[in-house]
Design an enzyme around this catalytic site. Structure first.
Site, PDB file in Angstrom:
ATOM      1  N   HIS A  11      48.717  43.426  35.448  1.00  0.00           N
ATOM      2  CA  HIS A  11      47.810  44.151  34.539  1.00  0.00           C
ATOM      3  C   HIS A  11      48.428  45.430  33.977  1.00  0.00           C
ATOM      4  O   HIS A  11      47.703  46.335  33.521  1.00  0.00           O
ATOM      5  CB  HIS A  11      46.485  44.452  35.266  1.00  0.00           C
ATOM      6  CG  HIS A  11      45.760  43.210  35.682  1.00  0.00           C
ATOM      7  ND1 HIS A  11      44.778  43.221  36.646  1.00  0.00           N
ATOM      8  CD2 HIS A  11      45.867  41.933  35.281  1.00  0.00           C
ATOM      9  CE1 HIS A  11      44.321  41.982  36.817  1.00  0.00           C
ATOM     10  NE2 HIS A  11      44.958  41.186  36.007  1.00  0.00           N
ATOM     11  N   VAL A  17      47.649  49.137  38.637  1.00  0.00           N
ATOM     12  CA  VAL A  17      48.416  49.780  37.559  1.00  0.00           C
ATOM     13  C   VAL A  17      48.971  51.127  38.023  1.00  0.00           C
ATOM     14  O   VAL A  17      49.440  51.905  37.223  1.00  0.00           O
ATOM     15  CB  VAL A  17      47.510  49.977  36.321  1.00  0.00           C
ATOM     16  CG1 VAL A  17      47.036  48.631  35.775  1.00  0.00           C
ATOM     17  CG2 VAL A  17      46.328  50.901  36.621  1.00  0.00           C
ATOM     18  N   ARG A  29      42.588  59.027  35.136  1.00  0.00           N
ATOM     19  CA  ARG A  29      43.127  58.156  36.184  1.00  0.00           C
ATOM     20  C   ARG A  29      44.632  58.378  36.357  1.00  0.00           C
ATOM     21  O   ARG A  29      45.145  58.358  37.474  1.00  0.00           O
ATOM     22  CB  ARG A  29      42.838  56.689  35.848  1.00  0.00           C
ATOM     23  CG  ARG A  29      41.372  56.314  35.961  1.00  0.00           C
ATOM     24  CD  ARG A  29      41.120  54.907  35.481  1.00  0.00           C
ATOM     25  NE  ARG A  29      41.861  53.913  36.236  1.00  0.00           N
ATOM     26  CZ  ARG A  29      42.000  52.642  35.812  1.00  0.00           C
ATOM     27  NH1 ARG A  29      41.467  52.253  34.648  1.00  0.00           N
ATOM     28  NH2 ARG A  29      42.682  51.769  36.528  1.00  0.00           N
ATOM     29  N   SER A  53      38.876  41.987  45.476  1.00  0.00           N
ATOM     30  CA  SER A  53      37.554  41.340  45.514  1.00  0.00           C
ATOM     31  C   SER A  53      37.655  39.927  44.954  1.00  0.00           C
ATOM     32  O   SER A  53      36.689  39.191  44.942  1.00  0.00           O
ATOM     33  CB  SER A  53      36.578  42.166  44.675  1.00  0.00           C
ATOM     34  OG  SER A  53      37.097  42.301  43.351  1.00  0.00           O
TER      35      SER A  53
HETATM   36  C1  BV8 Z   1      42.083  37.007  30.023  1.00  0.00           C
HETATM   37  C2  BV8 Z   1      43.876  46.792  34.128  1.00  0.00           C
HETATM   38  C3  BV8 Z   1      42.519  35.455  28.283  1.00  0.00           C
HETATM   39  C4  BV8 Z   1      43.121  47.825  33.375  1.00  0.00           C
HETATM   40  C5  BV8 Z   1      42.325  44.994  34.759  1.00  0.00           C
HETATM   41  C6  BV8 Z   1      37.544  32.763  34.414  1.00  0.00           C
HETATM   42  C7  BV8 Z   1      36.338  32.898  35.049  1.00  0.00           C
HETATM   43  C8  BV8 Z   1      35.543  34.043  34.798  1.00  0.00           C
HETATM   44  C9  BV8 Z   1      35.969  35.073  33.936  1.00  0.00           C
HETATM   45  C10 BV8 Z   1      37.177  34.919  33.303  1.00  0.00           C
HETATM   46  C11 BV8 Z   1      37.956  33.783  33.525  1.00  0.00           C
HETATM   47  N1  BV8 Z   1      39.090  33.919  32.776  1.00  0.00           N
HETATM   48  C12 BV8 Z   1      39.034  35.103  32.066  1.00  0.00           C
HETATM   49  C13 BV8 Z   1      37.884  35.729  32.376  1.00  0.00           C
HETATM   50  C14 BV8 Z   1      37.472  37.011  31.820  1.00  0.00           C
HETATM   51  C15 BV8 Z   1      38.031  38.215  32.615  1.00  0.00           C
HETATM   52  C16 BV8 Z   1      37.498  38.237  34.022  1.00  0.00           C
HETATM   53  O1  BV8 Z   1      38.111  37.788  34.965  1.00  0.00           O
HETATM   54  N2  BV8 Z   1      36.292  38.827  34.128  1.00  0.00           N
HETATM   55  C17 BV8 Z   1      35.689  39.013  35.491  1.00  0.00           C
HETATM   56  C18 BV8 Z   1      35.075  40.399  35.543  1.00  0.00           C
HETATM   57  C19 BV8 Z   1      34.683  37.942  35.761  1.00  0.00           C
HETATM   58  N3  BV8 Z   1      39.495  38.188  32.646  1.00  0.00           N
HETATM   59  C20 BV8 Z   1      40.152  38.743  31.587  1.00  0.00           C
HETATM   60  O2  BV8 Z   1      39.606  39.226  30.607  1.00  0.00           O
HETATM   61  C21 BV8 Z   1      41.672  38.722  31.671  1.00  0.00           C
HETATM   62  N4  BV8 Z   1      42.242  38.279  30.423  1.00  0.00           N
HETATM   63  O3  BV8 Z   1      41.452  36.192  30.650  1.00  0.00           O
HETATM   64  O4  BV8 Z   1      42.729  36.751  28.839  1.00  0.00           O
HETATM   65  C22 BV8 Z   1      41.602  35.737  27.178  1.00  0.00           C
HETATM   66  C23 BV8 Z   1      42.112  36.411  26.077  1.00  0.00           C
HETATM   67  C24 BV8 Z   1      41.275  36.583  24.975  1.00  0.00           C
HETATM   68  C25 BV8 Z   1      39.899  36.188  25.035  1.00  0.00           C
HETATM   69  C26 BV8 Z   1      39.417  35.569  26.210  1.00  0.00           C
HETATM   70  C27 BV8 Z   1      40.287  35.325  27.295  1.00  0.00           C
HETATM   71  C28 BV8 Z   1      42.241  40.157  31.873  1.00  0.00           C
HETATM   72  C29 BV8 Z   1      41.898  40.657  33.235  1.00  0.00           C
HETATM   73  C30 BV8 Z   1      42.616  41.993  33.488  1.00  0.00           C
HETATM   74  C31 BV8 Z   1      41.753  43.194  33.154  1.00  0.00           C
HETATM   75  N5  BV8 Z   1      42.418  44.435  33.554  1.00  0.00           N
HETATM   76  N6  BV8 Z   1      43.006  46.139  35.111  1.00  0.00           N
HETATM   77  C32 BV8 Z   1      42.699  48.985  34.241  1.00  0.00           C
HETATM   78  O5  BV8 Z   1      43.095  49.048  35.427  1.00  0.00           O
HETATM   79  O6  BV8 Z   1      41.996  49.827  33.680  1.00  0.00           O
HETATM   80  S1  BV8 Z   1      41.352  44.200  35.936  1.00  0.00           S
HETATM   81  C33 BV8 Z   1      41.084  45.408  37.172  1.00  0.00           C
HETATM   82  O7  BV8 Z   1      39.893  45.004  37.818  1.00  0.00           O
HETATM   83  C34 BV8 Z   1      42.123  45.469  38.273  1.00  0.00           C
HETATM   84  O8  BV8 Z   1      43.436  45.336  37.791  1.00  0.00           O
HETATM   85  C35 BV8 Z   1      41.716  44.299  39.160  1.00  0.00           C
HETATM   86  O9  BV8 Z   1      42.231  43.100  38.654  1.00  0.00           O
HETATM   87  C36 BV8 Z   1      40.210  44.279  38.988  1.00  0.00           C
HETATM   88  C37 BV8 Z   1      39.553  44.989  40.126  1.00  0.00           C
HETATM   89  O10 BV8 Z   1      39.612  44.120  41.208  1.00  0.00           O
HETATM   90  P1  BV8 Z   1      40.289  44.613  42.591  1.00  0.00           P
HETATM   91  O11 BV8 Z   1      41.648  45.145  42.332  1.00  0.00           O
HETATM   92  O12 BV8 Z   1      40.117  43.511  43.511  1.00  0.00           O
HETATM   93  O13 BV8 Z   1      39.410  45.884  43.000  1.00  0.00           O
HETATM   94  P2  BV8 Z   1      37.859  45.924  43.368  1.00  0.00           P
HETATM   95  O14 BV8 Z   1      37.463  47.346  43.250  1.00  0.00           O
HETATM   96  O15 BV8 Z   1      37.116  44.890  42.626  1.00  0.00           O
HETATM   97  O16 BV8 Z   1      37.822  45.489  44.925  1.00  0.00           O
HETATM   98  C38 BV8 Z   1      38.507  46.281  45.869  1.00  0.00           C
HETATM   99  C39 BV8 Z   1      38.592  45.423  47.124  1.00  0.00           C
HETATM  100  O17 BV8 Z   1      39.348  46.156  48.092  1.00  0.00           O
HETATM  101  C40 BV8 Z   1      37.225  45.112  47.745  1.00  0.00           C
HETATM  102  O18 BV8 Z   1      37.186  43.745  48.145  1.00  0.00           O
HETATM  103  C41 BV8 Z   1      37.188  46.033  48.972  1.00  0.00           C
HETATM  104  O19 BV8 Z   1      36.470  45.443  50.035  1.00  0.00           O
HETATM  105  C42 BV8 Z   1      38.668  46.132  49.319  1.00  0.00           C
HETATM  106  N7  BV8 Z   1      39.063  47.350  50.051  1.00  0.00           N
HETATM  107  C43 BV8 Z   1      38.498  48.584  49.987  1.00  0.00           C
HETATM  108  N8  BV8 Z   1      39.205  49.445  50.809  1.00  0.00           N
HETATM  109  C44 BV8 Z   1      40.222  48.723  51.356  1.00  0.00           C
HETATM  110  C45 BV8 Z   1      40.146  47.389  50.862  1.00  0.00           C
HETATM  111  N9  BV8 Z   1      41.029  46.423  51.222  1.00  0.00           N
HETATM  112  C46 BV8 Z   1      42.012  46.768  52.122  1.00  0.00           C
HETATM  113  N10 BV8 Z   1      42.162  48.033  52.626  1.00  0.00           N
HETATM  114  C47 BV8 Z   1      41.280  49.023  52.280  1.00  0.00           C
HETATM  115  N11 BV8 Z   1      41.438  50.248  52.808  1.00  0.00           N
END
Ligand code: BV8
Ligand code: ZN
Length: 262
Positions: free
Chosen positions: A133, A117, A84, A204
């Site tokens: 992140h 990132v 990446r 998302s």
């Molecule tokens: C934590 C870095 C405390 C690494 C990333 C509450 C509720 C439910 C779950 C949880 C909660 N609290 C915590 C959680 C758990 C978890 C979580 O949220 N899980 C999810 C899956 C349900 N969160 C965590 O673990 C966080 N830490 O809570 O710590 C803790 C500590 C100890 C023990 C327990 C708790 C840490 C979260 C961060 C993880 N790291 N990235 C790396 O990059 O490798 S997250 C990573 O995924 C990204 O950074 C980003 O955040 C996420 C991806 O989402 P998007 O960026 O939105 O991308 P995606 O592909 O999903 O969507 C793309 C969008 O773009 C789509 O909508 C598409 O339609 C649109 N699109 C496409 N083309 C275009 C466009 N838009 C505009 N123009 C275009 N051309």
């Protein structure tokens, strides 16, 4: 077309921007923007939703981006980030990134909150930014000695080791089940709570705590606009769901708010 500082088409009007939203942006003193992987899609950086390609097709990103995966398969996770990192290093910011940098220069109190990132916002000239992140270009000691600028990656069986303590090196990103950098999260939550307008671009809105920021903005009385070609769990709760690609919509939003001097 303006100078390279704003290398996007300021007269862009490829999509209809509600005049009320343009006025809100033009008159707002406090603006916050939340971005996700979608804003970098037009720069060729695959989103988390996009199928992993090549040798990574069989891996679930949510699987790989965890401390557990690094403990289980440190070299596999290291190689995924190395792959990446090369992708990102070859990518250039797109008109969506440049439009946000231009908006920043027009707003008194502005904060760009990114989940990405890839560093493309900074490459486009954004300065008032927090990386929730982390950043894939940085590498750090897995045991906490701090970041490392150079590493020797010759031994393919395991990740390079920390020159100070010998622990593995890892990407300076926040993995799932890891806490976000406290200062960045605090600044993001404050900006979301205080802003008059929040733009939510290319996310998302499923990963927390980032996904809770638009709710904080709404709770603070802010106007919220979403820019995304697809609906998200947030769409029904925003004031302006702008359906389109950010590389098109954001330059149009800038042009609508600050029309090129007629
Ligand atoms: C934590 C870095 C405390 C690494 C990333 C509450 C509720 C439910 C779950 C949880 C909660 N609290 C915590 C959680 C758990 C978890 C979580 O949220 N899980 C999810 C899956 C349900 N969160 C965590 O673990 C966080 N830490 O809570 O710590 C803790 C500590 C100890 C023990 C327990 C708790 C840490 C979260 C961060 C993880 N790291 N990235 C790396 O990059 O490798 S997250 C990573 O995924 C990204 O950074 C980003 O955040 C996420 C991806 O989402 P998007 O960026 O939105 O991308 P995606 O592909 O999903 O969507 C793309 C969008 O773009 C789509 O909508 C598409 O339609 C649109 N699109 C496409 N083309 C275009 C466009 N838009 C505009 N123009 C275009 N051309
Ligand atoms: Zn160390």
């Amino acid at each position: 077309m303006e100078t390279s500082r704003e290398s996007f088409d300021r007269s862009a009007s490829a999509c209809a921007i509600p005049e009320a939203l343009a006025r809100r942006l033009r008159t707002a003193r406090r603006v916050a923007v939340l971005t996700g992987a979608g804003i970098s899609a037009e720069s060729g950086v695959p989103t988390f939703r996009d199928a992993q390609t090549g040798i990574w097709a069989h891996f679930d990103p949510l699987e790989l981006a965890t401390p557990a995966a690094f403990a289980r398969q440190p070299r596999v996770v290291w190689d995924w980030y190395a792959w990446r990192r090369e992708l990102v290093a070859a990518a250039k910011p797109n008109p969506g990134h440049f439009a946000l940098a231009a908006i920043e220069r027009r707003v008194a109190d502005f904060l760009l909150i990114t989940q990405n990132v890839d560093g493309l916002h900074q490459a486009a000239g954004s300065t008032r930014i927090v990386e929730l992140h982390g950043n894939i270009a940085r590498v750090k000691c897995a045991r906490g000695c701090g970041s490392v600028d150079a590493w020797d990656d010759t031994d393919g069986s395991e990740p390079p080791r920390c020159p100070q303590c010998g622990a593995f090196l890892r990407p300076d990103v926040v993995w799932f089940d890891e806490m976000l950098p406290a200062e960045a999260l605090l600044r993001a939550e404050q900006a979301a709570g205080d802003c008059e307008l929040m733009l939510v671009v290319g996310t998302s809105a499923e990963v927390h705590p980032a996904a809770a920021l638009p709710e904080a903005a709404r709770a603070g009385g802010a106007t919220v606009a979403e820019v995304n070609p697809n609906p998200t769990p947030l769409t029904d709760r925003v004031d302006y769901p702008l359906r389109g690609r950010s590389g098109i919509v954001l330059p149009a939003l800038f042009a609508a708010a600050w029309p090129p001097s007629a």
